[in-house]
Enzyme design. Structure first.
Site, PDB file in Angstrom:
ATOM      1  N   TRP A 139      44.584   1.237  32.811  1.00  0.00           N
ATOM      2  CA  TRP A 139      45.445   2.001  32.195  1.00  0.00           C
ATOM      3  C   TRP A 139      46.810   1.432  31.598  1.00  0.00           C
ATOM      4  CZ3 TRP A 139      50.451   1.487  34.357  1.00  0.00           C
ATOM      5  CH2 TRP A 139      50.548   1.022  35.693  1.00  0.00           C
ATOM      6  N   LYS A 157      34.540   3.068  29.108  1.00  0.00           N
ATOM      7  CA  LYS A 157      35.037   4.205  30.054  1.00  0.00           C
ATOM      8  C   LYS A 157      36.532   3.730  30.431  1.00  0.00           C
ATOM      9  CE  LYS A 157      36.469   6.643  33.819  1.00  0.00           C
ATOM     10  NZ  LYS A 157      37.759   6.541  34.384  1.00  0.00           N
ATOM     11  N   PRO A 158      37.437   4.560  29.577  1.00  0.00           N
ATOM     12  CA  PRO A 158      38.800   4.205  29.728  1.00  0.00           C
ATOM     13  C   PRO A 158      39.290   4.745  30.895  1.00  0.00           C
ATOM     14  CG  PRO A 158      38.593   5.998  28.056  1.00  0.00           C
ATOM     15  CD  PRO A 158      37.210   5.363  28.515  1.00  0.00           C
ATOM     16  N   GLU A 191      38.172  -8.991  36.085  1.00  0.00           N
ATOM     17  CA  GLU A 191      39.457  -9.397  36.067  1.00  0.00           C
ATOM     18  C   GLU A 191      40.368  -8.491  36.807  1.00  0.00           C
ATOM     19  OE1 GLU A 191      43.247  -9.232  35.245  1.00  0.00           O
ATOM     20  OE2 GLU A 191      42.705  -8.443  33.232  1.00  0.00           O
ATOM     21  N   CYS A 202      49.106  -7.328  35.273  1.00  0.00           N
ATOM     22  CA  CYS A 202      48.420  -8.041  36.443  1.00  0.00           C
ATOM     23  C   CYS A 202      48.814  -9.544  36.313  1.00  0.00           C
ATOM     24  CB  CYS A 202      46.802  -8.000  36.028  1.00  0.00           C
ATOM     25  SG  CYS A 202      46.268  -8.591  34.692  1.00  0.00           S
ATOM     26  N   GLU A 249      51.131  -7.137  45.466  1.00  0.00           N
ATOM     27  CA  GLU A 249      51.495  -6.888  44.375  1.00  0.00           C
ATOM     28  C   GLU A 249      52.337  -5.719  44.028  1.00  0.00           C
ATOM     29  OE1 GLU A 249      49.019  -7.356  39.808  1.00  0.00           O
ATOM     30  OE2 GLU A 249      47.929  -6.491  41.552  1.00  0.00           O
TER      31      GLU A 249
END
Length: 475
Positions: free
Chosen positions: A147, A171-172, A246, A280, A378
């Site tokens: 997203w 596929k978003p 990724e 990221c 993170e």
């Protein structure tokens, strides 16, 4: 905006099964997409498999021409697409426009680079033999994108796959599917043949399971969390699917005592606070040499104080909302945990959650240590924790003490120290005096649990081809 599936050259819905797409800056609905599942995914893969034979036989020049038409249309409509992106994702409009331009750079790069996907001839060990090595498209490619960069991640996967002759199913993410829908509308306008590009929205679990089990799928490319990446890797094992993953990051920033402090602050601002820290490759841990920590932290605080927080469509806004309540709560937990364990808040340290919108003030923490969550996990938010170090080797050891290895940053004017540190960092991407190292022509990807494979550069093209060796006996 009402989004639809795009399957075999047709726009389709799923009846009354819809997903609401919400604006994270206002809590308002900005559109809907179909809540599809395994049936829609199967239909899209079937269409891609049917189209593969003719698409893969087109010349690279024909494929490149279509990609460049898509590229031109995307840039022509970049402000319109950027507004859609900002409404569903929240990032400031100037960043959204930058993302569309970044996306287009991947399309043009791969449209040209595919023309240089060379095979080779190898000298044989017998006079009556000839050895050739050819490159051919891997086949049907399926992708699952995140997203936080809904346009760039789509283009970075889709462009090289199409350029070498693969067909594609996307596929978003459910939070930000409308950007992908508009990009597909422009791709359709560019003239891609039916079945070559397909788009399905809906249940990640159902669609993902269909992607990894369909016998005609030959490659899965995914950007997202390490945990989901591991699940998909297990699912892909049964069919031995080619994979590009990724995954998560936990990027360190090392600032040496000989660094240009203004350049270092500029680099930290670019890395840490872009997209409200929801990237990221975002700098998550800042290691500053003891001799300059006071001067650096003062300059960083002054820069952060100038950041305006708000709706990404409003003028001069630099920090938009966090994507949802879960993301907000994680950021706040990290800050509160750090304070409890001895961190000092130089600026920020709080947020607001009015009207189902989640904003967090850009935050700088001093006196961080490795017992704090913010230094171990993170954060995915606008929080910059600063920890001191004394020796270069100590900084390298601190930076590498993580299971992730996507991106790292260092700031120094010493060629000798910079070379030693950059070579000692166990990360796939290193920004040396550069807080924004990503580009279409360079390989993007991580080490350790940050993924498998590379996107961008020549490596990003190679990810979508198979190598075939042909041994010919001649008279």
């Amino acid at each position: 905006m009402k989004g639809m599936h795009y399957i075999d050259g047709k726009w389709l819905d799923s009846g009354d099964k819809l997903i609401d797409v919400m604006n994270p800056a206002t809590g308002e609905r900005v559109g809907t997409v179909p809540n599809g599942g395994k049936e829609e995914a199967k239909a899209a893969i079937d269409a891609a498999a049917k189209a593969f034979s003719s698409w893969s036989k087109k010349t690279v020049y024909e494929r490149s021409e279509l990609l460049m038409k898509w590229h031109d249309l995307l840039l022509e409509h970049k402000e319109e697409v950027a507004v859609i992106l900002t409404k569903e994702m929240g990032k400031p409009l100037h960043e959204a426009i930058g993302e569309i331009e970044y996306s287009a750079s991947f399309i043009s790069w791969f449209a040209e680079e595919a023309k240089r996907l060379y095979g080779r001839t190898i000298p044989a060990s017998h006079e009556d033999k000839r050895i050739q090595v050819n490159k051919q498209p891997v086949g049907v490619v399926v992708s699952i994108t995140p997203w936080n960069f809904p346009a760039a991640m789509m283009a970075r996967k889709m462009a090289p796959a199409l350029a070498v002759g693969c067909t594609f199913v996307a596929k978003p993410a459910k939070n930000t599917p409308l950007t992908a829908v508009r990009m597909y509308e422009l791709a359709e306008e560019a003239g891609f043949p039916k079945g070559v590009i397909n788009l399905v929205t809906g249940s990640a679990r159902e669609i993902g399971a269909a992607f990894t089990s369909h016998p005609d799928v030959r490659k899965l490319t995914f950007t997202g969390s390490t945990e989901i990446g591991k699940e998909l890797m297990k699912q892909c094992a049964d069919n031995m699917l080619n994979l590009s993953l990724e995954l998560g990051g936990h990027a360190p920033i090392i600032i040496l005592d000989d660094a240009n402090l203004d350049l270092a602050v500029q680099g930290v601002m670019a890395s840490k606070f872009r997209n409200a820290g929801q990237t990221c490759v975002c700098g998550n841990r800042i290691y500053v040499h003891r001799a300059i920590v006071d001067a650096f932290s003062t300059k960083l605080k002054e820069a952060v104080a100038k950041l305006k927080v708000g709706n990404g469509l409003d003028k001069d806004v630099m920090i938009g909302p966090l994507i949802d309540k879960e993301g907000y709560e994680k950021v706040d937990e990290h800050v509160q945990d750090a304070v409890e364990k001895g961190a000092e808040i130089l600026i920020g340290g709080s947020g607001n959650t009015d009207n189902d919108a989640y904003f967090y003030q850009p935050t700088v923490l001093l006196n961080a240590n490795h017992d704090m969550l913010v230094m171990k996990e993170e954060t995915f938010g606008p929080v910059a924790p600063i920890m001191v170090f004394d020796e270069d080797d100590e900084a390298i050891r601190y930076a590498n003490n993580t299971r992730f290895g996507l991106a790292a940053y260092l700031f120094t004017d010493s060629m000798s120290r910079g070379t030693a540190i950059s070579e000692g960092l166990d990360f796939g991407i290193v920004g040396w005096n550069d807080g924004s190292p990503s580009s279409a022509q360079a390989p993007f990807g991580g080490m350790k649990e940050s993924g498998i494979g590379r996107e961008g550069g020549m490596e990003g093209l190679e990810a979508f081809v198979e190598t075939k060796y042909i041994s010919m006996k001649v008279r």
